[in-house]
Design a protein around this motif. Structure first.
Motif, PDB file in Angstrom:
ATOM      1  N   GLY A 132       5.399  -2.233   4.687  1.00 34.64           N
ATOM      2  CA  GLY A 132       4.864  -2.816   3.177  1.00 34.64           C
ATOM      3  C   GLY A 132       5.641  -1.459   1.829  1.00 34.64           C
ATOM      4  N   TYR A 133       6.975  -2.593   2.127  1.00 33.82           N
ATOM      5  CA  TYR A 133       7.812  -1.924   1.059  1.00 33.82           C
ATOM      6  C   TYR A 133       7.784  -3.464  -0.266  1.00 33.82           C
ATOM      7  CZ  TYR A 133      12.337  -0.557  -1.028  1.00 33.82           C
ATOM      8  OH  TYR A 133      13.275  -0.743  -2.086  1.00 33.82           O
ATOM      9  N   ILE A 134       7.932  -3.016  -1.205  1.00 32.95           N
ATOM     10  CA  ILE A 134       8.149  -3.650  -2.158  1.00 32.95           C
ATOM     11  C   ILE A 134       8.976  -3.093  -3.215  1.00 32.95           C
ATOM     12  CG2 ILE A 134       6.160  -3.188  -3.713  1.00 32.95           C
ATOM     13  CD1 ILE A 134       5.918  -6.255  -4.347  1.00 32.95           C
ATOM     14  N   SER A 135       9.897  -3.833  -4.163  1.00 35.94           N
ATOM     15  CA  SER A 135      10.907  -3.205  -4.808  1.00 35.94           C
ATOM     16  C   SER A 135      11.139  -3.738  -6.342  1.00 35.94           C
ATOM     17  CB  SER A 135      12.227  -2.685  -3.755  1.00 35.94           C
ATOM     18  OG  SER A 135      12.912  -4.243  -4.634  1.00 35.94           O
ATOM     19  N   ARG A 136      11.222  -3.345  -7.520  1.00 32.40           N
ATOM     20  CA  ARG A 136      11.281  -4.119  -8.650  1.00 32.40           C
ATOM     21  C   ARG A 136      12.958  -3.031  -9.016  1.00 32.40           C
ATOM     22  NH1 ARG A 136      12.282  -2.378 -13.713  1.00 32.40           N
ATOM     23  NH2 ARG A 136      11.226  -3.579 -15.374  1.00 32.40           N
ATOM     24  N   PHE A 137      13.529  -4.675  -8.957  1.00 33.01           N
ATOM     25  CA  PHE A 137      15.251  -4.425  -8.548  1.00 33.01           C
ATOM     26  C   PHE A 137      15.314  -5.423 -10.391  1.00 33.01           C
ATOM     27  CE2 PHE A 137      19.300  -6.521  -8.646  1.00 33.01           C
ATOM     28  CZ  PHE A 137      20.215  -5.215  -8.541  1.00 33.01           C
ATOM     29  N   ASP A 138      16.045  -3.667 -11.345  1.00 38.20           N
ATOM     30  CA  ASP A 138      16.368  -4.845 -12.452  1.00 38.20           C
ATOM     31  C   ASP A 138      17.841  -5.246 -12.681  1.00 38.20           C
ATOM     32  OD1 ASP A 138      17.268  -5.035 -15.234  1.00 38.20           O
ATOM     33  OD2 ASP A 138      15.920  -3.190 -15.963  1.00 38.20           O
ATOM     34  N   ILE A 147       7.947   0.319  -5.034  1.00 35.56           N
ATOM     35  CA  ILE A 147       6.598   0.177  -6.281  1.00 35.56           C
ATOM     36  C   ILE A 147       5.440  -0.433  -5.128  1.00 35.56           C
ATOM     37  CG2 ILE A 147       7.207  -0.532  -8.433  1.00 35.56           C
ATOM     38  CD1 ILE A 147       6.287  -3.258  -7.915  1.00 35.56           C
ATOM     39  N   ASN A 148       5.049   0.262  -3.929  1.00 37.19           N
ATOM     40  CA  ASN A 148       4.324  -0.257  -3.000  1.00 37.19           C
ATOM     41  C   ASN A 148       3.262   0.360  -3.125  1.00 37.19           C
ATOM     42  OD1 ASN A 148       7.339   0.946  -1.790  1.00 37.19           O
ATOM     43  ND2 ASN A 148       6.312   1.038   0.411  1.00 37.19           N
ATOM     44  N   PRO A 149       2.564  -0.828  -2.814  1.00 37.39           N
ATOM     45  CA  PRO A 149       0.823  -1.048  -3.486  1.00 37.39           C
ATOM     46  C   PRO A 149      -0.171   0.248  -2.394  1.00 37.39           C
ATOM     47  CG  PRO A 149       1.288  -3.411  -2.915  1.00 37.39           C
ATOM     48  CD  PRO A 149       2.505  -2.250  -2.442  1.00 37.39           C
ATOM     49  N   GLY A 160      -4.033  -1.673  14.224  1.00 38.52           N
ATOM     50  CA  GLY A 160      -5.166  -1.298  14.317  1.00 38.52           C
ATOM     51  C   GLY A 160      -5.939   0.221  13.325  1.00 38.52           C
ATOM     52  N   GLU A 161      -4.530   1.325  13.644  1.00 34.04           N
ATOM     53  CA  GLU A 161      -4.613   2.654  13.204  1.00 34.04           C
ATOM     54  C   GLU A 161      -4.418   2.526  11.661  1.00 34.04           C
ATOM     55  OE1 GLU A 161      -3.834   5.194  17.192  1.00 34.04           O
ATOM     56  OE2 GLU A 161      -2.759   4.359  16.051  1.00 34.04           O
ATOM     57  N   ILE A 162      -4.002   1.181  11.359  1.00 35.20           N
ATOM     58  CA  ILE A 162      -3.468   1.648   9.954  1.00 35.20           C
ATOM     59  C   ILE A 162      -3.789   0.857   9.029  1.00 35.20           C
ATOM     60  CG2 ILE A 162      -1.009   0.554   8.639  1.00 35.20           C
ATOM     61  CD1 ILE A 162       0.235  -0.025  10.789  1.00 35.20           C
ATOM     62  N   ALA A 163      -3.936   1.741   7.867  1.00 39.29           N
ATOM     63  CA  ALA A 163      -4.741   1.156   6.680  1.00 39.29           C
ATOM     64  C   ALA A 163      -4.763   0.144   5.938  1.00 39.29           C
ATOM     65  CB  ALA A 163      -5.192   2.341   5.333  1.00 39.29           C
ATOM     66  N   GLU A 164      -3.499   0.011   5.606  1.00 38.37           N
ATOM     67  CA  GLU A 164      -3.165  -1.494   4.781  1.00 38.37           C
ATOM     68  C   GLU A 164      -2.009  -2.147   5.527  1.00 38.37           C
ATOM     69  OE1 GLU A 164      -4.473  -3.037   2.499  1.00 38.37           O
ATOM     70  OE2 GLU A 164      -5.941  -0.964   2.345  1.00 38.37           O
ATOM     71  N   ARG A 165      -2.531  -3.029   6.444  1.00 34.66           N
ATOM     72  CA  ARG A 165      -0.910  -3.975   7.412  1.00 34.66           C
ATOM     73  C   ARG A 165      -0.730  -4.500   6.564  1.00 34.66           C
ATOM     74  NH1 ARG A 165      -6.535  -4.473  10.054  1.00 34.66           N
ATOM     75  NH2 ARG A 165      -6.964  -6.304   9.922  1.00 34.66           N
ATOM     76  N   PHE A 166       0.811  -3.787   6.773  1.00 33.21           N
ATOM     77  CA  PHE A 166       1.473  -5.016   5.774  1.00 33.21           C
ATOM     78  C   PHE A 166       2.760  -6.116   6.807  1.00 33.21           C
ATOM     79  CE2 PHE A 166       0.259  -2.432   1.759  1.00 33.21           C
ATOM     80  CZ  PHE A 166       0.103  -3.311   1.178  1.00 33.21           C
ATOM     81  N   GLN A 167       2.402  -7.687   6.732  1.00 32.34           N
ATOM     82  CA  GLN A 167       3.668  -8.559   7.757  1.00 32.34           C
ATOM     83  C   GLN A 167       5.632  -8.057   7.763  1.00 32.34           C
ATOM     84  OE1 GLN A 167       5.550 -11.146   8.703  1.00 32.34           O
ATOM     85  NE2 GLN A 167       4.145 -10.484  11.212  1.00 32.34           N
ATOM     86  N   TRP A 168       6.271  -8.160   8.462  1.00 32.12           N
ATOM     87  CA  TRP A 168       7.119  -8.303   7.368  1.00 32.12           C
ATOM     88  C   TRP A 168       7.229  -8.776   7.422  1.00 32.12           C
ATOM     89  CZ3 TRP A 168      11.588  -6.562  10.243  1.00 32.12           C
ATOM     90  CH2 TRP A 168      12.897  -7.268   9.670  1.00 32.12           C
ATOM     91  N   THR A 169       7.060  -9.572   6.712  1.00 37.44           N
ATOM     92  CA  THR A 169       7.117 -10.828   5.744  1.00 37.44           C
ATOM     93  C   THR A 169       5.796 -11.128   5.067  1.00 37.44           C
ATOM     94  OG1 THR A 169       6.982 -12.867   7.155  1.00 37.44           O
ATOM     95  CG2 THR A 169       9.094 -12.264   7.279  1.00 37.44           C
ATOM     96  N   PHE A 170       5.482  -9.829   4.377  1.00 37.01           N
ATOM     97  CA  PHE A 170       4.363 -10.410   3.149  1.00 37.01           C
ATOM     98  C   PHE A 170       4.611 -11.225   2.214  1.00 37.01           C
ATOM     99  CE2 PHE A 170       6.104  -6.246   2.445  1.00 37.01           C
ATOM    100  CZ  PHE A 170       5.930  -6.022   0.523  1.00 37.01           C
ATOM    101  N   PRO A 171       3.656 -11.739   1.373  1.00 35.63           N
ATOM    102  CA  PRO A 171       3.684 -12.274   0.754  1.00 35.63           C
ATOM    103  C   PRO A 171       3.914 -12.141  -0.302  1.00 35.63           C
ATOM    104  CG  PRO A 171       1.684 -12.835   1.075  1.00 35.63           C
ATOM    105  CD  PRO A 171       2.127 -12.159   2.486  1.00 35.63           C
TER     106      PRO A 171
END
Length: 723
Positions: A132-138, A147-149, A160-171
């Protein structure tokens, strides 16, 4: 990994240049010769793994590809085990990866997933990775901000135990209607309108979410609960470019969902003919029709290698399977619709790429020179087709105008010339001229014409020339002359689709045998912005298409068309003056050669004998022409390094000005004009001396030769072979 040379009794650790090793090939006849594959590509060893080759060839495994709004645009993607990578689509030499090694830079994020370049802030990139990692790069500051959601690390937990399931290549996708709307997907769709400062969940669970698929991964000794194998997630997201209220999602466990009211309500519209648990690899929302979407899905993880590609024209109420022409076991990875031609589609598969001109009713290979490789994603730009492959890096198909124009009529015609795209001064170095021949021809001519129809540049080929070229095909080609540049291309005359590249230049200056110059070129001036034409003539049948050269205003912000016209005008004067000098040298050499022949007959070679008046006159005449020649050209030059010892002369000095004038797309400097005037005046003096010698001395010499019953001398330049 380890090796053993005693049947496994003892082992030695081998360390190749990259980790995450997958496979190995060992030569059966030479065990120390081996190839080892890993997440960075492949490495070769010839000494049993003691040393390995570098990974300096294209083996990058890209998951997706996107392009930026830079001019020229940049190509970006996340590469397995090697972080994100962006590169300009045009190198300093004028083409993707051409001559100079492309310079890559990171866009933040990590080794997997999407990159979303900001469309109006070219230094801002949003990029992801697993967990679920997402970055804002300047890029302007070099600062990367997480800036992970939902910044709850999933390490060690089953899906099944993860609250928010983010894929390896989530959009990670920015809205085509509002650059402030940033969407990402877990099993829910998330929206940020402030570049990740805060997030809002805007959908229910849009996946199948079957509990039987959300348990442990891996095992039994070691489980793969790293956040990489997370399942039951949104795998693809596609907002409609035509209707901001329409958005599509596809999950890795087989659901396609659509909203028509901007995420207020969602409808499961999974194609009925799609088997359960297919991975919805890509949903493509049509850039032309709001109710049309395309789906590329696959089930290879379940042992099903069939391609699954569907189209809907009614917001998913009904679907049509569109796989006719795709190989039976070539499963689908990505699908895109062309930006300019409706219903023209591109399909990326496990083994290559296809194109359809009829909305998927029939597919045909677009592989061309592409190696067999998975095409995970496709980006369609204004003029090019860009793909991200999983194992062979990025590829760009330059200028897809002919594909967009292709039809049954164009392929059936004896000759068809495609409409050239506008060339952009300040950016393009070449203009592609495409044409098709239904069958081979004996004579072919490609002409660049000005607005009035006058020929600027002509490329020709004949059957005889083609046969001669074929006979020489096995011989090594001569090296390209750095200062003069490549010779004019020979347009192919065999049946099929062909392309001739015009370098946007007018014909070059006159040359002569043995010409050596320093930091100068005989190539022609760059054409100024304006209207032109291209005419292709095949065995007498001709077709003409208009073409334009336009100033690339984004690149040339402080330059006008008038500035570029002024540059062209002065460059043409330089070319013409350089030609005048070289024409004069050819004329001098043509006359001197004749006189030398007469001198041989007059000079008896008998020692002590006084030379005849005619012989003296002939030698004196050639000496006078040689003196002029020596001021116009450095006659001592025998190699490219000789100008270091022997100063360059007027033709070289004049020709060198073109490099200064065309060093950038700009108005010529005042000093360029001033120096050109000085050098031109000096050349005129020498030309005047040459004319005086020919006008005054030559008639006298001819008269003396006639008395000796020797052939006359004509004012004829030295003959040269055509380029």
């Amino acid at each position: 990994f380890n090796k053993s040379i005693d049947g496994g009794k003892t082992w030695t650790t081998i360390r190749p240049p990259h980790g995450d090793n997958h496979d190995m090939w060992i030569a059966s006849d030479e065990p120390k010769r081996m190839i080892e594959s890993n997440d960075g590509g492949a490495n070769v060893s010839v000494n049993g793994g003691e040393t390995w080759t570098d990974q300096d060839y294209a083996t990058s495994q890209f998951y997706h590809v996107t392009t930026t709004t830079h001019v020229p645009y940049h190509v970006c993607g996340a590469q397995q085990d090697n972080s994100t990578a962006c590169v300009s689509s045009q190198s300093s030499e004028g083409g993707f990866g051409e001559r100079t090694a492309p310079i890559f830079y990171s866009a933040g994020g990590g080794e997997s997933g999407y990159i979303a370049p900001h469309p109006t802030k070219p230094d801002i990139f949003f990029a992801g990775s697993y967990g679920g990692y997402i970055s804002r790069f300047d890029r302007s500051t070099g600062q990367t901000r997480a800036i992970n959601p939902y910044p709850d690390n999933p390490m060690g937990y089953r899906s099944g135990e993860i609250a928010e399931r983010f894929q390896w290549t989530f959009p990670i996708v920015l809205s085509p209607h509002d650059p402030n709307e940033l969407y990402v997907g877990s099993q829910h769709l998330w929206l940020s309108t402030n570049e990740g400062q805060s997030w809002t969940k805007v959908s229910p669970d849009l996946t199948r979410g079957d509990a039987s698929t959300l348990g442990d991964s891996g095992g039994p000794i070691t489980k793969d609960h790293t956040g990489v194998e997370t399942y039951g997630t949104i795998f693809t997201f596609a907002p409609s470019p035509k209707d901001r209220n329409v958005m599509w999602t596809g999950s890795d466990d087989g659901y396609v969902q659509v909203t028509r009211d901007k995420a207020k309500t969602w409808t499961n519209v999974t194609p009925k003919d799609l088997p359960d648990f297919a991975r919805i690899s890509i949903v493509e929302a049509s850039p032309h029709r709001p109710g049309t979407a395309y789906v590329a899905a696959n089930r290879y993880g379940l042992g099903d290698f069939a391609p699954y590609v569907f189209r809907t024209d009614d917001y998913g109420q009904s679907w049509t399977k569109i796989v006719n022409g795709v190989a039976a076991r070539d499963f689908a990875r990505s699908v895109r619709e062309d930006l300019k031609r409706q219903k023209m589609l591109y399909l990326g598969t496990e083994n290559g790429i296809y194109v359809s001109y009829d909305d998927g009713a029939k597919w045909e290979s677009l592989k061309q020179n592409l190696p067999t490789t998975p095409v995970h994603d496709i980006a369609v730009t204004e003029r090019d087709l860009v793909i991200g492959t999983h194992g062979r890096g990025f590829y760009v198909m330059d200028n897809i105008t002919p594909l967009r124009e292709r039809s049954e009529a164009t392929t059936a015609a004896a000759l068809h010339v495609f409409t050239p795209p506008s060339a952009r001064r300040g950016l393009d170095r070449n203009l592609a001229i495409d044409y098709t021949l239904k069958s081979g021809v004996k004579n072919l001519k490609v002409e660049i014409l000005d607005a009035q129809g006058g020929a600027i540049r002509t490329f020709t080929n004949t059957e005889a020339e083609a046969e001669a070229a074929k006979a020489l095909a096995d011989r090594p080609a001569p090296p390209e002359d750095f200062f003069r540049g490549p010779r004019d291309p020979k347009p192919p005359i065999v049946a099929g689709h062909h392309r001739v590249n015009w370098d946007l230049r007018y014909p070059g200056a006159t040359e002569f045998p043995g010409l050596i110059m320093w930091a100068a070129s005989s190539r022609g001036p760059l054409a100024a912005p304006g209207s032109y034409q291209v005419r292709v003539t095949a065995d007498g049948a001709a077709q003409t298409q208009p073409l334009k050269i336009q100033r690339e205003a984004t690149v040339l912000k402080d330059v006008s068309d008038a500035d570029l016209q002024a540059q062209f005008d002065l460059a043409m004067q330089v070319r013409n003056k350089a030609s005048q000098a070289n024409d004069a040298i050819l004329l001098i050499r043509g006359i001197k050669g004749q006189v030398d022949e007469r001198i041989k007959k007059l000079d008896t070679g008998k020692p002590g004998k006084k030379p005849s008046p005619t012989l003296v006159a002939a030698r004196s005449f050639n000496d006078k022409l040689s003196a002029v020649e020596g001021e116009m050209y450095q006659v001592k030059n025998q190699s490219s390094q000789d100008p270091l010892n022997f100063p360059i002369k007027l033709n070289n000095k004049i020709a060198a000005l073109q490099g200064v004038i065309e060093s950038a797309d700009a108005r010529p400097t005042d000093q360029s004009r001033e120096v050109f005037k000085i050098l031109s005046d000096r050349l005129d003096v020498q030309l005047g001396k040459m004319d005086a010698v020919i006008k005054t001395d030559l008639p006298k010499l001819v008269a003396m030769l006639q008395k000796q019953k020797l052939d006359t001398v004509t004012v004829t330049p030295l003959k040269t072979d055509p380029k």
